[in-house]
Motif scaffolding. Structure first.
Motif, PDB file in Angstrom:
ATOM      1  N   LEU A  89     -10.978  -3.624   6.098  1.00 27.61           N
ATOM      2  CA  LEU A  89     -10.182  -4.028   7.258  1.00 27.61           C
ATOM      3  C   LEU A  89     -10.672  -3.303   8.516  1.00 27.61           C
ATOM      4  CD1 LEU A  89      -6.610  -3.934   5.653  1.00 27.61           C
ATOM      5  CD2 LEU A  89      -8.074  -5.942   5.998  1.00 27.61           C
ATOM      6  N   ARG A  90     -10.961  -2.018   8.370  1.00 29.00           N
ATOM      7  CA  ARG A  90     -11.472  -1.229   9.504  1.00 29.00           C
ATOM      8  C   ARG A  90     -12.814  -1.764   9.966  1.00 29.00           C
ATOM      9  NH1 ARG A  90     -12.484   4.430   8.719  1.00 29.00           N
ATOM     10  NH2 ARG A  90     -12.484   4.466  10.953  1.00 29.00           N
ATOM     11  N   GLU A 104     -10.384  -2.168  -2.320  1.00 28.32           N
ATOM     12  CA  GLU A 104     -11.327  -2.815  -1.414  1.00 28.32           C
ATOM     13  C   GLU A 104     -11.333  -4.318  -1.656  1.00 28.32           C
ATOM     14  OE1 GLU A 104     -15.208  -0.724  -0.957  1.00 28.32           O
ATOM     15  OE2 GLU A 104     -14.245   0.745  -2.277  1.00 28.32           O
ATOM     16  N   LEU A 111      -7.890  -3.897  11.339  1.00 26.96           N
ATOM     17  CA  LEU A 111      -6.854  -2.951  10.955  1.00 26.96           C
ATOM     18  C   LEU A 111      -6.106  -2.577  12.219  1.00 26.96           C
ATOM     19  CD1 LEU A 111      -5.506  -1.087   8.849  1.00 26.96           C
ATOM     20  CD2 LEU A 111      -7.233   0.625   9.432  1.00 26.96           C
ATOM     21  N   VAL A 135      -2.382   2.240  10.615  1.00 27.71           N
ATOM     22  CA  VAL A 135      -1.837   2.749   9.359  1.00 27.71           C
ATOM     23  C   VAL A 135      -0.526   3.441   9.723  1.00 27.71           C
ATOM     24  CG1 VAL A 135      -2.192   4.253   7.374  1.00 27.71           C
ATOM     25  CG2 VAL A 135      -4.150   3.068   8.395  1.00 27.71           C
ATOM     26  N   TRP A 140      -8.936   6.616  12.909  1.00 26.34           N
ATOM     27  CA  TRP A 140      -8.100   5.497  12.460  1.00 26.34           C
ATOM     28  C   TRP A 140      -7.062   5.181  13.528  1.00 26.34           C
ATOM     29  CZ3 TRP A 140      -6.041   6.576   6.820  1.00 26.34           C
ATOM     30  CH2 TRP A 140      -7.116   6.767   5.956  1.00 26.34           C
ATOM     31  N   VAL A 182      -1.055  -1.408   7.891  1.00 20.20           N
ATOM     32  CA  VAL A 182      -0.957  -0.982   6.502  1.00 20.20           C
ATOM     33  C   VAL A 182      -0.074   0.256   6.409  1.00 20.20           C
ATOM     34  CG1 VAL A 182      -2.323  -0.118   4.561  1.00 20.20           C
ATOM     35  CG2 VAL A 182      -3.263  -1.884   6.046  1.00 20.20           C
ATOM     36  N   THR A 202       0.811  -1.210   0.000  1.00 22.73           N
ATOM     37  CA  THR A 202       0.000   0.000   0.000  1.00 22.73           C
ATOM     38  C   THR A 202       0.849   1.268   0.000  1.00 22.73           C
ATOM     39  OG1 THR A 202      -0.153  -0.180   2.403  1.00 22.73           O
ATOM     40  CG2 THR A 202      -1.991  -1.076   1.108  1.00 22.73           C
ATOM     41  N   ILE A 245      -8.858   0.555   2.423  1.00 20.92           N
ATOM     42  CA  ILE A 245      -8.623  -0.114   3.713  1.00 20.92           C
ATOM     43  C   ILE A 245      -9.893  -0.250   4.546  1.00 20.92           C
ATOM     44  CG2 ILE A 245      -6.192   0.577   3.774  1.00 20.92           C
ATOM     45  CD1 ILE A 245      -7.010   2.685   5.921  1.00 20.92           C
ATOM     46  N   GLU A 246     -10.986   0.322   4.073  1.00 18.29           N
ATOM     47  CA  GLU A 246     -12.227   0.304   4.845  1.00 18.29           C
ATOM     48  C   GLU A 246     -12.694  -1.104   5.225  1.00 18.29           C
ATOM     49  OE1 GLU A 246     -15.199   1.777   7.186  1.00 18.29           O
ATOM     50  OE2 GLU A 246     -13.417   2.765   6.390  1.00 18.29           O
ATOM     51  N   PRO A 289      -4.414   0.924  -2.192  1.00 17.40           N
ATOM     52  CA  PRO A 289      -5.042  -0.362  -1.891  1.00 17.40           C
ATOM     53  C   PRO A 289      -6.433  -0.430  -2.517  1.00 17.40           C
ATOM     54  CG  PRO A 289      -5.190   1.083   0.002  1.00 17.40           C
ATOM     55  CD  PRO A 289      -4.354   1.805  -1.027  1.00 17.40           C
ATOM     56  N   SER A 301      -8.455  -5.983   0.099  1.00 18.12           N
ATOM     57  CA  SER A 301      -8.679  -5.995   1.542  1.00 18.12           C
ATOM     58  C   SER A 301      -9.678  -7.083   1.916  1.00 18.12           C
ATOM     59  CB  SER A 301      -9.173  -4.630   2.020  1.00 18.12           C
ATOM     60  OG  SER A 301      -8.119  -3.685   1.976  1.00 18.12           O
TER      61      SER A 301
END
Length: 127
Positions: free
Chosen positions: A67-68, A14, A73, A76, A104, A32, A7, A64-65, A12, A17
Motif C-alpha cells: 500500500l505504501r 502482503e 496508504l 496508520v 509513515w 490501516v 489489521t 502494509i508495504e 496484515p 494488501s
C-alpha cells in the motif's frame, strides 16, 4: 478511502494488501489500524503463536508495504487504549513508536481523558 480494521486483530499480509490494490480503482486510499500489540492492547496468544515478539513490527510493516509503495496508504491509525495515560512510560512507548514508523503517514488517537486534560475522550490527532 476506507479503514482497514482487520489489521487491528491480525497481522496484515502482503498478499491481502496487493489484492486490495488490484480490486480497487487507482486513487483509492486505505487507512490501516495498527495491530493491537503495537498500541499496547492485549491479543490472544494464538494470534502470535508463530511470531516472535521482535518480529511483530517487521511483519506489520511488510504487510502494509504494498500500500505504501503504491502511494495508497492514507495512514496508520494508532488508537491507544483508555488505560494508556500520559507519563514517562507512555512517552518512551511513543518515542519508540515514532522511530519505528518514521516516514509513515500516522494518525494517533489517545482515548484517556488526561491527554486532553478533561472530557471523556479525545479526537484523533494527525501526525
Amino acid at each position: 478511502m476506507v479503514e482497514v480494521d482487520g489489521t487491528f486483530y491480525a497481522l496484515p499480509s502482503e498478499r491481502n494488501s496487493r489484492l486490495r490494490l488490484e480490486r480497487t480503482p487507482a486513487g483509492f486510499v486505505f487507512d490501516v489500524k495498527a495491530y493491537a500489540p503495537l498500541t499496547g492492547h492485549p491479543v490472544k496468544q494464538a494470534a502470535l503463536a508463530d511470531v516472535a515478539p521482535a518480529e511483530v513490527w517487521a511483519r506489520f510493516a511488510a504487510g502494509i508495504e504494498p500500500l505504501r509503495e503504491a502511494g495508497r496508504l492514507g495512514g496508520v491509525l494508532f488508537r491507544f487504549p483508555t488505560w494508556f495515560r500520559p507519563g514517562a512510560r507512555a512517552e518512551r512507548f511513543l518515542e519508540e513508536t515514532a522511530a519505528r514508523t518514521a516516514g509513515w503517514p500516522v494518525h494517533v488517537e489517545f482515548r484517556h481523558p488526561a491527554w486532553r486534560g478533561s472530557g471523556s475522550g479525545t479526537p484523533p490527532v494527525r501526525c
